[in-house]
Write a protein that holds these residues in place. Sequence first.
Motif, mmCIF file in Angstrom:
data_model
loop_
_atom_site.group_PDB
_atom_site.id
_atom_site.type_symbol
_atom_site.label_atom_id
_atom_site.label_comp_id
_atom_site.label_asym_id
_atom_site.label_seq_id
_atom_site.Cartn_x
_atom_site.Cartn_y
_atom_site.Cartn_z
ATOM 1 N N CYS A 188 0.848 -1.193 0.000
ATOM 2 C CA CYS A 188 0.000 0.000 0.000
ATOM 3 C C CYS A 188 0.882 1.241 0.000
ATOM 4 O O CYS A 188 2.095 1.163 0.214
ATOM 5 N N ARG A 189 0.257 2.371 -0.246
ATOM 6 C CA ARG A 189 1.001 3.624 -0.359
ATOM 7 C C ARG A 189 0.115 4.774 0.113
ATOM 8 O O ARG A 189 -1.061 4.829 -0.237
ATOM 9 N N PHE A 190 0.684 5.656 0.917
ATOM 10 C CA PHE A 190 -0.035 6.840 1.397
ATOM 11 C C PHE A 190 0.593 8.092 0.793
ATOM 12 O O PHE A 190 1.823 8.198 0.700
ATOM 13 N N PHE A 219 4.616 -7.622 15.165
ATOM 14 C CA PHE A 219 4.066 -8.325 16.325
ATOM 15 C C PHE A 219 2.632 -8.810 16.142
ATOM 16 O O PHE A 219 2.033 -9.328 17.077
ATOM 17 N N GLY A 220 2.074 -8.632 14.956
ATOM 18 C CA GLY A 220 0.767 -9.185 14.669
ATOM 19 C C GLY A 220 -0.399 -8.430 15.262
ATOM 20 O O GLY A 220 -1.522 -8.954 15.308
ATOM 21 N N HIS A 221 -0.182 -7.187 15.719
ATOM 22 C CA HIS A 221 -1.295 -6.378 16.201
ATOM 23 C C HIS A 221 -2.208 -6.009 15.028
ATOM 24 O O HIS A 221 -1.763 -5.893 13.888
ATOM 25 N N ALA A 222 -3.462 -5.777 15.343
ATOM 26 C CA ALA A 222 -4.373 -5.278 14.310
ATOM 27 C C ALA A 222 -3.936 -3.875 13.898
ATOM 28 O O ALA A 222 -3.609 -3.042 14.739
ATOM 29 N N TYR A 223 -3.924 -3.620 12.601
ATOM 30 C CA TYR A 223 -3.582 -2.292 12.115
ATOM 31 C C TYR A 223 -4.714 -1.315 12.396
ATOM 32 O O TYR A 223 -5.884 -1.709 12.493
ATOM 33 N N ALA A 224 -4.373 -0.045 12.512
ATOM 34 C CA ALA A 224 -5.396 0.990 12.526
ATOM 35 C C ALA A 224 -6.180 0.897 11.214
ATOM 36 O O ALA A 224 -5.668 0.464 10.181
ATOM 37 N N ARG A 225 -7.431 1.329 11.252
ATOM 38 C CA ARG A 225 -8.302 1.123 10.100
ATOM 39 C C ARG A 225 -7.759 1.706 8.793
ATOM 40 O O ARG A 225 -7.870 1.057 7.743
ATOM 41 N N PRO A 226 -7.167 2.924 8.787
ATOM 42 C CA PRO A 226 -6.643 3.430 7.507
ATOM 43 C C PRO A 226 -5.594 2.516 6.885
ATOM 44 O O PRO A 226 -5.556 2.336 5.665
ATOM 45 N N VAL A 227 -4.727 1.919 7.709
ATOM 46 C CA VAL A 227 -3.694 1.020 7.182
ATOM 47 C C VAL A 227 -4.333 -0.275 6.700
ATOM 48 O O VAL A 227 -4.005 -0.780 5.619
ATOM 49 N N ASP A 229 -7.378 -0.728 5.661
ATOM 50 C CA ASP A 229 -8.124 -0.454 4.430
ATOM 51 C C ASP A 229 -7.202 -0.310 3.232
ATOM 52 O O ASP A 229 -7.517 -0.765 2.128
ATOM 53 N N ALA A 230 -6.050 0.350 3.438
ATOM 54 C CA ALA A 230 -5.110 0.552 2.338
ATOM 55 C C ALA A 230 -4.522 -0.771 1.859
ATOM 56 O O ALA A 230 -4.359 -1.004 0.658
ATOM 57 N N LEU A 231 -4.192 -1.668 2.804
ATOM 58 C CA LEU A 231 -3.638 -2.965 2.422
ATOM 59 C C LEU A 231 -4.668 -3.814 1.678
ATOM 60 O O LEU A 231 -4.325 -4.564 0.773
ATOM 61 N N ALA A 232 -5.935 -3.669 2.061
ATOM 62 C CA ALA A 232 -6.984 -4.488 1.454
ATOM 63 C C ALA A 232 -7.485 -3.926 0.128
ATOM 64 O O ALA A 232 -8.022 -4.671 -0.701
ATOM 65 N N MET A 241 -3.709 6.463 -1.182
ATOM 66 C CA MET A 241 -4.451 6.767 0.042
ATOM 67 C C MET A 241 -3.939 8.073 0.642
ATOM 68 O O MET A 241 -2.731 8.235 0.850
ATOM 69 N N PRO A 242 -4.820 9.028 0.935
ATOM 70 C CA PRO A 242 -4.363 10.269 1.569
ATOM 71 C C PRO A 242 -4.096 10.042 3.051
ATOM 72 O O PRO A 242 -4.834 9.319 3.728
ATOM 73 N N LEU A 243 -3.040 10.646 3.553
ATOM 74 C CA LEU A 243 -2.751 10.589 4.985
ATOM 75 C C LEU A 243 -3.438 11.784 5.623
ATOM 76 O O LEU A 243 -3.002 12.926 5.490
ATOM 77 N N ALA A 244 -4.539 11.533 6.305
ATOM 78 C CA ALA A 244 -5.359 12.611 6.842
ATOM 79 C C ALA A 244 -4.725 13.223 8.077
ATOM 80 O O ALA A 244 -4.061 12.538 8.863
#
Length: 253
Positions: A188-190, A219-227, A229-232, A241-244
């Motif tokens: 992904c790219r922001f 460490f396998g933590h869940a990403y924040a939603r913007p990350v 969403d960008a990966l998916a 993806m804009p970095l808000a």
Amino acid sequence: MAQRALTPPGARLGRAVGTAGTPTSVSGVVLLLPDGEPDSHRRPSPLAYARRLPLARALARAGRADGLAVHVVHYRCHGWNAPDAHLAADAEWATDEIVRRYGDVPVCLTGHGMGGRAALRAGGHEAVTSVLAMAPWLPEDDAGDPEPVKHLLDRRVLLVHGTNDARTDPELSFRLAERAKKTNRDTCRFEVHSDGHALRQHRYEVTALATDFALGSLFGHAYARPVADALAAPPPLGLRMPLAAGFGKSLRR
């Protein structure tokens, strides 16, 4: 009488960047790769190292409970120096050194400018699980071949680029991300609107993004939603993806 040129000193890896309560047991490592120059055999300026320290300290603080160690790589020289690609070779050496010091731990290569290109180029090392390239230097024509991307398969890859970068072309990082996404969905790219090469204008958001990506990848933590969403997201959505502003406030950490 002509003098012989001195052989540049080798790359080195100093002590981990520390904060109060730095863990003694290391479970993952971020290697920070400073910027450089296209052609130079001079020793790097201490300033290049110092510019990575704020991010290094932020990462070390955020990852202390997970056993994160953060190191800034000291290159042997300041230049990429094609076709030798010295900065990428130093990144690979540093990753080998991490394995020697800490054993079988996951590594996130994180670079800025030419360090971003070095991180992408060295991302195929077997210890590397993720690559973060900030404002990467990606020339269009280097020895006639496009920058390789197939070795990034099975790695998490994030590119971050300011839209007003006058030193490295953000369109070229988009093209590389587009090629990488074809073989590696986890790319992904922001885009940081109105920011320049140093990514100073929105440094808090960039630091929050880098921290979330590095700790999630290591460490396998869940990403924040913007990350997440960008990966998916499919291209081009996941690559522009804009970095808000205020991104850091959305993080769970």
